[in-house]
Design an enzyme around this catalytic site. Structure first.
Site, PDB file in Angstrom:
ATOM      1  N   PRO A 160       0.816  -1.222   0.000  1.00  0.00           N
ATOM      2  CA  PRO A 160       0.000   0.000   0.000  1.00  0.00           C
ATOM      3  C   PRO A 160       0.848   1.269   0.000  1.00  0.00           C
ATOM      4  CG  PRO A 160      -0.095  -1.083   2.138  1.00  0.00           C
ATOM      5  CD  PRO A 160       0.598  -2.027   1.210  1.00  0.00           C
ATOM      6  N   CYS A 161       0.491   2.188  -0.900  1.00  0.00           N
ATOM      7  CA  CYS A 161       1.205   3.463  -1.017  1.00  0.00           C
ATOM      8  C   CYS A 161       0.558   4.540  -0.165  1.00  0.00           C
ATOM      9  CB  CYS A 161       1.232   3.911  -2.480  1.00  0.00           C
ATOM     10  SG  CYS A 161       2.150   2.797  -3.561  1.00  0.00           S
ATOM     11  N   ASN A 162      -0.766   4.561  -0.107  1.00  0.00           N
ATOM     12  CA  ASN A 162      -1.506   5.486   0.749  1.00  0.00           C
ATOM     13  C   ASN A 162      -1.747   4.772   2.074  1.00  0.00           C
ATOM     14  OD1 ASN A 162      -2.968   7.855  -1.246  1.00  0.00           O
ATOM     15  ND2 ASN A 162      -2.150   6.021  -2.216  1.00  0.00           N
TER      16      ASN A 162
END
Length: 293
Positions: A160-162
């Site tokens: 996950p980036c966010n």
């Protein structure tokens, strides 16, 4: 160095961010190719409901943005649905069936909480709605996406980036702060993130009877991949046009129940399936007004 930006909407933001990354970005290698990067970037969108990217050089797919947003908000992570709109989505799946770290399940089902009668499943999104309904000025309306147990040191195509969402209501307006470890400006931030999180902000605002405020991003690494340099140069030369259309509403309200929201999502996906069979693009509004009124 921290880079602070404030824009009305994505169309104002994107050309400036493209130019700054191309001109000021530091060249950094990554596992997915060379990039130009700005670190510790803060972006504020004061009118986040103007979420459609209308810049001609960006050529954003509005149906794909709608579909992925509704897929996330409904808590889904299956490739069968998403790949209809984003064929490349399977490239970021470990098994070709799901996104291991898809935002949907982490927004809508985060394990179990302890209750008087034992363990009960939790819905982080609904927990935030319930908390804001009881205490509109709370500072605890938080949804965590990154999991140390699931994501730290994991070898996967899907990390996950966010990572963190904080809803904060002040003066009758609901604001959303998104903390992000890594954001690709083209496919990530402008392709889906500002769209899906502005929709989430709007949905929570409608469910709590608050007005939509501003959308804030704190991004540790904002970058452009080398494959997008030419496209970014063209976007940087675009000029945003005045907007005339009114934003589409979900049609929910502060009395909408969790069951009614689930029913609305179910019917939206039913409507989407019928629309695809008939060769029409799905609408963000779809069946919502008739379902939840």
């Amino acid at each position: 160095m921290t880079n602070h930006y404030c824009f009305r909407n994505v169309d104002e933001a994107l050309p400036v961010l493209c130019r700054d990354l191309l001109e000021k970005g530091k060249e950094v290698e990554s596992r997915a190719g060379n990039t130009k990067e700005l670190t510790f970037v803060n972006i504020e969108l004061t009118h986040p409901m103007e979420r459609e990217v209308l810049l001609p050089s960006r050529k954003a797919s509005y149906p794909a943005q709608i579909a992925e947003t509704m897929w996330v908000l409904a808590g889904r992570n299956d490739m069968q649905f998403l790949s209809k709109y984003l064929p490349r989505a399977k490239q970021f799946s470990d098994d070709g069936l799901v996104w291991r770290a898809g935002y949907g399940p982490r927004l809508r089902s985060a394990g179990y909480s302890v209750a008087h009668a034992g363990l009960k499943p939790t819905d982080p999104l609904w927990n935030v709605v319930d908390l804001l309904r009881r205490d509109p000025e709370t500072r605890q309306a938080v949804i965590g996406i990154w999991s140390n147990n699931l994501d730290s040191g994991v070898k996967s195509l899907d990390i996950p980036c966010n990572n963190w969402l904080h809803f904060l209501a002040r003066d009758g307006k609901l604001n959303l702060h998104v903390a992000t470890r890594s954001n690709d400006l083209i496919w990530g931030w402008s392709g889906i993130n500002q769209f899906e999180w502005s929709a989430l902000l709007q949905l929570v605002a409608e469910l709590t009877g608050l007005d939509v405020g501003s959308l804030h991003f704190s991004i540790s690494s904002l970058h452009l991949y080398e494959r997008h340099y030419e496209k970014a140069s063209k976007i940087g030369a675009d000029r945003p046009q005045p907007r005339e259309s009114l934003p589409v509403l979900f049609g929910v309200h502060s009395e909408t129940t969790r069951a009614e929201l689930a029913k609305a999502f179910d019917l939206w996906f039913k409507f989407e399936g019928e629309s695809v069979q008939a060769g029409r693009a799905p609408s963000l509004l779809g069946v919502w007004q008739g379902v939840v009124q």
